[in-house]
Motif scaffolding. Sequence first.
Motif, PDB file in Angstrom:
ATOM      1  N   VAL A  40      41.379  44.642  48.080  1.00 14.75           N
ATOM      2  CA  VAL A  40      42.117  44.921  49.309  1.00 14.75           C
ATOM      3  C   VAL A  40      42.142  43.676  50.168  1.00 14.75           C
ATOM      4  CG1 VAL A  40      42.140  46.287  51.436  1.00 14.75           C
ATOM      5  CG2 VAL A  40      41.532  47.368  49.252  1.00 14.75           C
ATOM      6  N   ARG A  41      43.326  43.359  50.660  1.00 12.93           N
ATOM      7  CA  ARG A  41      43.446  42.202  51.545  1.00 12.93           C
ATOM      8  C   ARG A  41      44.334  42.577  52.721  1.00 12.93           C
ATOM      9  NH1 ARG A  41      46.396  36.560  51.003  1.00 12.93           N
ATOM     10  NH2 ARG A  41      45.042  35.285  52.315  1.00 12.93           N
ATOM     11  N   LEU A  42      43.850  42.242  53.915  1.00 13.88           N
ATOM     12  CA  LEU A  42      44.590  42.472  55.142  1.00 13.88           C
ATOM     13  C   LEU A  42      44.678  41.149  55.896  1.00 13.88           C
ATOM     14  CD1 LEU A  42      42.756  45.747  56.245  1.00 13.88           C
ATOM     15  CD2 LEU A  42      44.989  45.593  55.147  1.00 13.88           C
ATOM     16  N   VAL A  43      45.877  40.753  56.275  1.00 15.54           N
ATOM     17  CA  VAL A  43      46.071  39.469  56.949  1.00 15.54           C
ATOM     18  C   VAL A  43      46.854  39.690  58.232  1.00 15.54           C
ATOM     19  CG1 VAL A  43      46.973  37.142  56.776  1.00 15.54           C
ATOM     20  CG2 VAL A  43      46.048  38.262  54.737  1.00 15.54           C
ATOM     21  N   GLU A  44      46.164  39.518  59.364  1.00 19.10           N
ATOM     22  CA  GLU A  44      46.806  39.642  60.664  1.00 19.10           C
ATOM     23  C   GLU A  44      47.401  38.304  61.092  1.00 19.10           C
ATOM     24  OE1 GLU A  44      42.790  41.927  61.015  1.00 19.10           O
ATOM     25  OE2 GLU A  44      43.518  40.023  60.223  1.00 19.10           O
ATOM     26  N   SER A  45      48.410  38.389  61.945  1.00 28.25           N
ATOM     27  CA  SER A  45      49.000  37.196  62.552  1.00 28.25           C
ATOM     28  C   SER A  45      49.634  37.598  63.870  1.00 28.25           C
ATOM     29  CB  SER A  45      50.036  36.564  61.614  1.00 28.25           C
ATOM     30  OG  SER A  45      51.071  37.473  61.322  1.00 28.25           O
ATOM     31  N   GLY A  46      50.207  36.626  64.569  1.00 29.61           N
ATOM     32  CA  GLY A  46      50.965  36.931  65.779  1.00 29.61           C
ATOM     33  C   GLY A  46      50.210  36.810  67.079  1.00 29.61           C
ATOM     34  N   GLY A  47      48.908  36.535  67.001  1.00 28.03           N
ATOM     35  CA  GLY A  47      48.154  36.397  68.234  1.00 28.03           C
ATOM     36  C   GLY A  47      48.492  35.106  68.960  1.00 28.03           C
ATOM     37  N   GLY A  48      47.965  34.974  70.171  1.00 33.20           N
ATOM     38  CA  GLY A  48      48.205  33.768  70.942  1.00 33.20           C
ATOM     39  C   GLY A  48      47.897  33.958  72.394  1.00 33.20           C
TER      40      GLY A  48
END
Length: 115
Positions: free
Chosen positions: A1-9
């Motif tokens: 299982v792999r979860l990759v978040e993005s979009g922060g800042g």
Amino acid sequence: VRLVESGGGLVQPGGSLRLPCAASGFTFSWSDMSWYRHAPGKERELVATISPAGRTTNYADSVKGRFTISRDNAKNTVYLQMNSLKFEDTAVYYCNARWGGLDYWGQGTQVTVSS
């Protein structure tokens, strides 16, 4: 299982951000998905949850009316749309999947609300 978040800042109060979480390694369309956050000095907080087909969502009282969780099962992605951001929304945001009786987490993405 792999979860990759993005979009922060970094965003000013009242601003918006959209956090995607790309999932792989399990049957995404069968799994509840959630967003959590963890701010320094505070307990980890469940922010929002969405059912496998996206028909049911639940939110923490602190974000109701401002945040929206959604998913695209064709893209194996869950989203957190955050509007009217406040200073107290500053935290590391984590994507969560519960699969096979286990919890899986992404690496987190930092959201900082500051003027």
